[in-house]
Design a protein around this motif. Sequence first.
Motif, short mmCIF file in Angstrom:
data_model
loop_
_atom_site.label_atom_id
_atom_site.label_comp_id
_atom_site.label_asym_id
_atom_site.label_seq_id
_atom_site.Cartn_x
_atom_site.Cartn_y
_atom_site.Cartn_z
N PRO A 131 5.52 -9.70 4.41
CA PRO A 131 4.14 -9.45 3.98
C PRO A 131 3.72 -8.00 4.17
N ARG A 132 3.00 -7.49 3.18
CA ARG A 132 2.46 -6.15 3.28
C ARG A 132 1.15 -6.18 4.05
N ASP A 157 -3.48 -19.53 -0.33
CA ASP A 157 -2.51 -18.45 -0.48
C ASP A 157 -3.22 -17.12 -0.68
N VAL A 158 -2.80 -16.10 0.06
CA VAL A 158 -3.39 -14.77 -0.11
C VAL A 158 -2.85 -14.14 -1.39
N ARG A 159 -3.55 -13.13 -1.88
CA ARG A 159 -3.11 -12.45 -3.09
C ARG A 159 -1.84 -11.66 -2.83
N ALA A 160 -0.94 -11.69 -3.79
CA ALA A 160 0.39 -11.11 -3.58
C ALA A 160 0.45 -9.62 -3.88
N THR A 161 -0.55 -9.08 -4.58
CA THR A 161 -0.55 -7.64 -4.88
C THR A 161 -1.89 -7.04 -4.48
N TRP A 174 -5.76 -8.46 -5.01
CA TRP A 174 -6.65 -8.62 -3.86
C TRP A 174 -7.97 -7.88 -4.08
N LEU A 175 -7.88 -6.60 -4.45
CA LEU A 175 -9.10 -5.82 -4.69
C LEU A 175 -9.86 -6.35 -5.90
#
Length: 476
Positions: free
Chosen positions: A200-201, A281-285, A289-290
């Motif tokens: 994860p970033r 699930d969190v945003r992958a990019t 996300w923004l």
Amino acid sequence: MTQIEGAWGVRLADGVRVHDRGRLLIGGSPLTILRLTSTAHAIAQHGHFTITGPTSQKLADRFLATNIALPVLDATAPRSAAEITVVIPVRDRPAQLDRALSALSGMHCLVIDDASHNRLAVAEVAARHDVEVIHLATNIGPAGARNAGLARVSTPLVAFVDSDVTATRRDLLALSRHFTDPAVAMVAPRVTGTIRSRSPRWFERYDAAHSSLDLNDTPACVHLGSVVSYLPSACLLARTSTLGDGFADDLRVGEDVDLVWRLVAQGHRVRHAPETTVGHDVRATLRDWLGRKIAYGTSGAPLADRHPGAVAPAVLSPTLAIGAAALLTRRPRTLPVAVGAVALTALKVGRNLPEPMGRSRLALSLATRGLGWAVRQEAGLVTRHWWPAALIAAVVSRRARRTIATAVVIDTVLMLRASRGDGLAAPIRLAGHALDNLAYGTGLWCGAIRARSAKALLPRCPGSPARVSAGRRAVR
């Protein structure tokens, strides 16, 4: 007065202050002061009671509405799974849909394919789980897709679960206990971020720890002024008969907030139940996300048009607003202004308090607390809701730069205090929080400019009405 089904009760919420031998209660959200009658005191003197008749029912309704108390459902049986239909709107995302359906094994599910690019992949996943799928010819958005599913529901309860949410049969049945209270029209669990990436970033880690969908761990009756004022549509369980036509399908964002406020305006009870937690699930990019943060901000203008005053970014009394602004300037000569604001507020509050011993001290404590909350809200306005205007002011005014710097420091300190124990390094917290504020504020201003309306940008006074519409209407 609400007629209560089954055996259940209430207990005083944590943080409620008891005065005058239990006859005066202070707490809840919004902050409420309740003077109990002799009959009410006899029922609630131990801090908890079971609903046994009309009097205790009426007292429970009052306590729950103000968040002075919480429902006690330990002895309440959940509804049967056969009474619940799960509606899952989806557009593509076959892998996430597969995970969502696997978690919901044992539930009657209905998948609404909102014009996926790869309809076959969605159909294959649904077939593998033996779930009915409805394919929509055109993309109408999540609100419209949920409504298409709602029209097919015949069970007493309906759950709306997004395809990127992992909610189990056990989770939904636990939530169903809240419908023991027939005043409850909708309940939602706590929604926390889930990371799916192997490496994860930083923004994924931040989003998992501080998801916009995570409305904290405080159980609450949801309404304006409450510690929880809306619910996200990621996972909702509702009484089918109360939903009418469902979500406003002309809203692509904010349709969940609109539905919750309409239900509350119609006299129903809506609850946030964080004792049940589901994963989103969190945003992958970083772009996604923004982009989602900006989209959330754009919902402010249409919601403000439908529900005047309800989307105010702050609720400030003029007296405390002036006092808080004086503190933000960080000038010694403005300190008496803040002190005067507290004194005037304490006098006003004291006149409205009952007559227990220590009334003046209590009024001063409440006024000081109010000033602190006003400072916090004004710092949030500068760093989040009004940052484009603050940036312009900083360019042209040295005094504005000083005030903005103070607001940034206060907002940062509050954020760091609130996020202790999240496992993130300080730079990740600071970067994530700053970008979150900037993106949401950008969306808020873009929505206001597009609607040619500043309604979503304007604070309101505590006494001014926030008119929440009970019905649906088109945005002008």
